[in-house]
Write a protein that holds these residues in place. Structure first.
Motif, PDB file in Angstrom:
ATOM      1  N   ALA A 175      -7.444 -15.570  29.115  1.00  0.00           N
ATOM      2  CA  ALA A 175      -6.640 -14.637  29.608  1.00  0.00           C
ATOM      3  C   ALA A 175      -7.035 -14.193  31.049  1.00  0.00           C
ATOM      4  CB  ALA A 175      -6.020 -13.659  28.763  1.00  0.00           C
ATOM      5  N   VAL A 176      -6.189 -14.296  32.001  1.00  0.00           N
ATOM      6  CA  VAL A 176      -6.949 -13.734  33.422  1.00  0.00           C
ATOM      7  C   VAL A 176      -6.196 -12.816  33.830  1.00  0.00           C
ATOM      8  CG1 VAL A 176      -7.612 -14.525  35.479  1.00  0.00           C
ATOM      9  CG2 VAL A 176      -7.264 -16.237  33.826  1.00  0.00           C
ATOM     10  N   GLU A 177      -6.712 -11.501  33.916  1.00  0.00           N
ATOM     11  CA  GLU A 177      -6.311 -10.191  34.335  1.00  0.00           C
ATOM     12  C   GLU A 177      -6.257 -10.439  36.040  1.00  0.00           C
ATOM     13  OE1 GLU A 177      -7.494  -5.684  34.571  1.00  0.00           O
ATOM     14  OE2 GLU A 177      -7.314  -6.617  32.304  1.00  0.00           O
ATOM     15  N   MET A 178      -5.116 -10.290  36.834  1.00  0.00           N
ATOM     16  CA  MET A 178      -5.461 -10.778  38.109  1.00  0.00           C
ATOM     17  C   MET A 178      -5.112  -9.470  38.927  1.00  0.00           C
ATOM     18  SD  MET A 178      -3.230 -14.030  37.858  1.00  0.00           S
ATOM     19  CE  MET A 178      -4.093 -15.543  38.669  1.00  0.00           C
ATOM     20  N   GLY A 179      -4.628  -8.234  38.477  1.00  0.00           N
ATOM     21  CA  GLY A 179      -4.603  -7.243  39.446  1.00  0.00           C
ATOM     22  C   GLY A 179      -3.502  -6.178  38.744  1.00  0.00           C
ATOM     23  N   ASP A 180      -3.118  -5.098  39.643  1.00  0.00           N
ATOM     24  CA  ASP A 180      -1.997  -4.424  39.046  1.00  0.00           C
ATOM     25  C   ASP A 180      -1.123  -3.859  40.170  1.00  0.00           C
ATOM     26  OD1 ASP A 180      -1.878  -1.559  39.875  1.00  0.00           O
ATOM     27  OD2 ASP A 180      -3.771  -1.219  38.696  1.00  0.00           O
ATOM     28  N   ARG A 181       0.033  -3.947  39.761  1.00  0.00           N
ATOM     29  CA  ARG A 181       1.293  -3.658  40.551  1.00  0.00           C
ATOM     30  C   ARG A 181       2.057  -2.373  40.102  1.00  0.00           C
ATOM     31  NH1 ARG A 181       3.760  -8.518  39.681  1.00  0.00           N
ATOM     32  NH2 ARG A 181       2.521  -9.506  40.987  1.00  0.00           N
ATOM     33  N   ASN A 182       1.925  -1.288  40.852  1.00  0.00           N
ATOM     34  CA  ASN A 182       2.490  -0.063  40.487  1.00  0.00           C
ATOM     35  C   ASN A 182       2.070   0.565  38.899  1.00  0.00           C
ATOM     36  OD1 ASN A 182       4.020  -0.177  43.012  1.00  0.00           O
ATOM     37  ND2 ASN A 182       5.459  -1.414  42.227  1.00  0.00           N
TER      38      ASN A 182
END
Length: 159
Positions: free
Chosen positions: A138-145
């Protein structure tokens, strides 16, 4: 069926810090508790921050892999560097990958949701491809809002 795609990926390596999962592979509650305890520990002791500090990008990998008949679980990053506390260089093969996208409020929720969709829905219903082992992540790629986004990457073969 859940939303997914098959994607060709070059081989890549993830530097991982891990733990052996001792629960039986069908004991989902036990496995999830072990994973949660592991992530809590590496966040509290600074290990995860150290790993992030040498990462080549913002991706945080939650890797599951069978190693010498043991179920292993790793936190990892793509990097050219090394760390004394790192347990393993995890090799992901070149080839086709099942990719499932998702969003969640926490890293743990994201990983659990992506894993559940991939292994609980997509793979059991797949007719023309299959997972035959090897590391998956599972690849956490970033956050948006304030919402985390990422993908599950599972190497597959055509049937």
């Amino acid at each position: 069926m859940a939303d997914y795609k098959l994607e060709e990926k070059d081989s890549f390596t993830v530097l991982g810090i891990g733990t052996e999962l001792k629960s039986h592979y069908t004991d989902y509650a036990g496995i999830n508790k072990e994973k949660s305890d592991f992530w809590q520990a590496i966040k509290q002791d600074g290990t995860l921050d150290t790993l992030k500090s040498i990462a080549a990008n913002d991706y945080i990998f939650t890797v599951n892999e069978a190693v010498n008949s043991k179920m292993m679980h790793y936190a990892g990053v793509m990097t050219e560097q090394s760390l004394p506390e790192a347990d393993r260089l995890i090799q992901f093969p070149k080839g086709e990958y099942l990719v499932v996208k998702g969003e969640a409020k926490t890293s743990e929720e994201l990983s659990n949701m992506l894993t559940g969709i991939a292994f609980g829905q997509v793979l059991p219903e797949a007719k023309d491809f299959a997972y035959v082992g090897g590391p998956n992540a599972a690849v956490e790629m970033g956050d948006r809002n304030g919402v985390l986004f990422g993908e599950m990457w599972i190497p597959v073969v055509r049937k």
